[in-house]
Structures are given as structure tokens and as C-alpha cells.
Motif scaffolding. Sequence first.
Motif, PDB file in Angstrom:
ATOM      1  N   TYR A  80       0.834  -1.197   0.000  1.00 38.32           N
ATOM      2  CA  TYR A  80       0.000   0.000   0.000  1.00 38.32           C
ATOM      3  C   TYR A  80       0.873   1.253   0.000  1.00 38.32           C
ATOM      4  CZ  TYR A  80      -3.328  -3.462   1.730  1.00 38.32           C
ATOM      5  OH  TYR A  80      -4.109  -4.582   1.877  1.00 38.32           O
ATOM      6  N   LEU A  81       0.297   2.339  -0.487  1.00 43.62           N
ATOM      7  CA  LEU A  81       0.923   3.647  -0.360  1.00 43.62           C
ATOM      8  C   LEU A  81      -0.162   4.619   0.095  1.00 43.62           C
ATOM      9  CD1 LEU A  81       3.579   5.250  -0.733  1.00 43.62           C
ATOM     10  CD2 LEU A  81       2.678   5.964  -2.974  1.00 43.62           C
ATOM     11  N   LYS A  82      -0.092   5.055   1.348  1.00 39.81           N
ATOM     12  CA  LYS A  82      -1.020   6.048   1.852  1.00 39.81           C
ATOM     13  C   LYS A  82      -0.409   7.410   1.638  1.00 39.81           C
ATOM     14  CE  LYS A  82      -4.636   7.743   3.796  1.00 39.81           C
ATOM     15  NZ  LYS A  82      -4.795   7.836   5.244  1.00 39.81           N
ATOM     16  N   MET A  83      -1.125   8.255   0.909  1.00 41.07           N
ATOM     17  CA  MET A  83      -0.619   9.574   0.540  1.00 41.07           C
ATOM     18  C   MET A  83      -1.480  10.634   1.217  1.00 41.07           C
ATOM     19  SD  MET A  83       0.258   8.926  -3.487  1.00 41.07           S
ATOM     20  CE  MET A  83      -1.450   8.839  -4.014  1.00 41.07           C
ATOM     21  N   ASN A  84      -0.878  11.396   2.090  1.00 49.93           N
ATOM     22  CA  ASN A  84      -1.570  12.455   2.820  1.00 49.93           C
ATOM     23  C   ASN A  84      -1.029  13.819   2.404  1.00 49.93           C
ATOM     24  OD1 ASN A  84      -3.043  10.575   4.451  1.00 49.93           O
ATOM     25  ND2 ASN A  84      -1.223  10.317   5.726  1.00 49.93           N
ATOM     26  N   SER A  85      -1.789  14.845   2.730  1.00 54.86           N
ATOM     27  CA  SER A  85      -1.372  16.231   2.445  1.00 54.86           C
ATOM     28  C   SER A  85      -0.906  16.376   1.002  1.00 54.86           C
ATOM     29  CB  SER A  85      -0.254  16.651   3.400  1.00 54.86           C
ATOM     30  OG  SER A  85      -0.669  16.542   4.744  1.00 54.86           O
ATOM     31  N   LEU A  86      -1.704  15.874   0.098  1.00 55.80           N
ATOM     32  CA  LEU A  86      -1.313  15.852  -1.309  1.00 55.80           C
ATOM     33  C   LEU A  86      -1.182  17.258  -1.866  1.00 55.80           C
ATOM     34  CD1 LEU A  86      -3.396  12.799  -2.444  1.00 55.80           C
ATOM     35  CD2 LEU A  86      -0.931  13.060  -2.763  1.00 55.80           C
ATOM     36  N   LYS A  87      -0.210  17.397  -2.755  1.00 55.99           N
ATOM     37  CA  LYS A  87       0.073  18.661  -3.427  1.00 55.99           C
ATOM     38  C   LYS A  87      -0.124  18.478  -4.925  1.00 55.99           C
ATOM     39  CE  LYS A  87       3.790  19.507  -0.086  1.00 55.99           C
ATOM     40  NZ  LYS A  87       5.246  19.783   0.074  1.00 55.99           N
ATOM     41  N   PRO A  88      -0.374  19.546  -5.655  1.00 57.05           N
ATOM     42  CA  PRO A  88      -0.509  19.406  -7.114  1.00 57.05           C
ATOM     43  C   PRO A  88       0.712  18.737  -7.750  1.00 57.05           C
ATOM     44  CG  PRO A  88      -1.316  21.536  -6.411  1.00 57.05           C
ATOM     45  CD  PRO A  88      -0.715  20.905  -5.204  1.00 57.05           C
ATOM     46  N   GLU A  89       1.883  18.976  -7.209  1.00 59.34           N
ATOM     47  CA  GLU A  89       3.088  18.371  -7.783  1.00 59.34           C
ATOM     48  C   GLU A  89       3.194  16.871  -7.525  1.00 59.34           C
ATOM     49  OE1 GLU A  89       2.896  21.060  -5.771  1.00 59.34           O
ATOM     50  OE2 GLU A  89       4.584  21.111  -4.351  1.00 59.34           O
ATOM     51  N   ASP A  90       2.296  16.318  -6.711  1.00 61.56           N
ATOM     52  CA  ASP A  90       2.239  14.869  -6.528  1.00 61.56           C
ATOM     53  C   ASP A  90       1.464  14.182  -7.652  1.00 61.56           C
ATOM     54  OD1 ASP A  90       1.774  15.476  -3.034  1.00 61.56           O
ATOM     55  OD2 ASP A  90       3.617  14.808  -4.024  1.00 61.56           O
ATOM     56  N   THR A  91       0.838  14.974  -8.515  1.00 56.45           N
ATOM     57  CA  THR A  91       0.078  14.408  -9.625  1.00 56.45           C
ATOM     58  C   THR A  91       0.998  13.593 -10.526  1.00 56.45           C
ATOM     59  OG1 THR A  91      -1.588  16.158  -9.605  1.00 56.45           O
ATOM     60  CG2 THR A  91      -1.261  14.968 -11.691  1.00 56.45           C
ATOM     61  N   ALA A  92       0.646  12.321 -10.725  1.00 59.21           N
ATOM     62  CA  ALA A  92       1.504  11.415 -11.497  1.00 59.21           C
ATOM     63  C   ALA A  92       0.785  10.091 -11.694  1.00 59.21           C
ATOM     64  CB  ALA A  92       2.815  11.165 -10.755  1.00 59.21           C
ATOM     65  N   VAL A  93       1.340   9.293 -12.578  1.00 57.84           N
ATOM     66  CA  VAL A  93       0.981   7.879 -12.624  1.00 57.84           C
ATOM     67  C   VAL A  93       1.891   7.173 -11.620  1.00 57.84           C
ATOM     68  CG1 VAL A  93       0.840   5.792 -14.010  1.00 57.84           C
ATOM     69  CG2 VAL A  93       0.276   8.022 -15.027  1.00 57.84           C
ATOM     70  N   TYR A  94       1.283   6.418 -10.723  1.00 55.31           N
ATOM     71  CA  TYR A  94       2.025   5.721  -9.677  1.00 55.31           C
ATOM     72  C   TYR A  94       2.151   4.247 -10.051  1.00 55.31           C
ATOM     73  CZ  TYR A  94       1.951   9.819  -6.716  1.00 55.31           C
ATOM     74  OH  TYR A  94       2.166  11.083  -6.206  1.00 55.31           O
ATOM     75  N   TYR A  95       3.380   3.755  -9.992  1.00 55.85           N
ATOM     76  CA  TYR A  95       3.686   2.371 -10.350  1.00 55.85           C
ATOM     77  C   TYR A  95       4.265   1.634  -9.146  1.00 55.85           C
ATOM     78  CZ  TYR A  95       3.638   4.161 -15.174  1.00 55.85           C
ATOM     79  OH  TYR A  95       3.297   4.744 -16.368  1.00 55.85           O
ATOM     80  N   CYS A  96       3.856   0.392  -8.966  1.00 56.64           N
ATOM     81  CA  CYS A  96       4.582  -0.430  -8.013  1.00 56.64           C
ATOM     82  C   CYS A  96       5.538  -1.332  -8.784  1.00 56.64           C
ATOM     83  CB  CYS A  96       3.651  -1.247  -7.124  1.00 56.64           C
ATOM     84  SG  CYS A  96       2.719  -2.535  -7.939  1.00 56.64           S
TER      85      CYS A  96
END
Length: 125
Positions: A80-96
Motif C-alpha cells: 500500500y501507499l497512503k498519501m496524505n497532504s497531497l500537493k498538485p506536484e504529486d500528480t503522477a501515474v504511480y507504479y509499483c
Amino acid sequence: QVQLVESGGGLVQAGGSLRLSCAASGGTFSTYTMVWFRQGPGKERDFVAAITLSGGITNYADTVKGRFAISRDNGKNTVYLKMNSLKPEDTAVYYCAARPYGSIYYTRPKQYDHWGQGTQGTSSA
């Protein structure tokens, strides 16, 4: 050979949270170091977080440290990846990605042979 399938992406407002999942099949999950990478628009694929076989030790990119948390459930063959306090610069395709008995300090994409198809995570301003 392990197969990986990500899920949980979506669109949230800045400051919000998302939890990504990556389900593994076809291999012995507990023998794989698991990692999350991300690739933003027009950017290279970057390391985000990694976790050891047992889940006892983690490694994070400086850009997400303190905001993101990687975890795994070996009984469910899922990371799992829990992402908090997200910012616009976190916008991406996330790959495991996975590497058998790999070091959590392997942070380059070419060090991993097994990849999921990716899931889009978007944080709007």
C-alpha cells in the motif's frame, strides 16, 4: 514470475489523501522488496518509497517523507501507499515494482524487473 496490479488512484483536492494498493500474484510475495515509483507529465519516473520483505524498514524520497507511508500485508500479497497532504506536484501515474531480495536503497527504475501497469493519482490546486 510475479504480476502486479495497482488500484486506488483518483482525483482529490490539494491537502487530501489517497491510498494506493498493489496486488501481487504468481510469485512468493514475501521474498520481494516492494517499491513505489511515480511519473508526472513530461517527467522521468522517480522513486517514491520502498519497503523490506517483512515490512520492518522503509525508505522514502525526500519529497514525500512525512506525508506518504508505505506498508505491506504479506498475508494478502499487497503493498500500500497512503498519501496524505497531497500537493498538485504529486500528480503522477504511480507504479509499483518488485525485486527479489532487493535493497530498499535501490531507487532507479532499471533496478526493477517487475512492474504494474500504473494508476493515476491527481491532486488539484
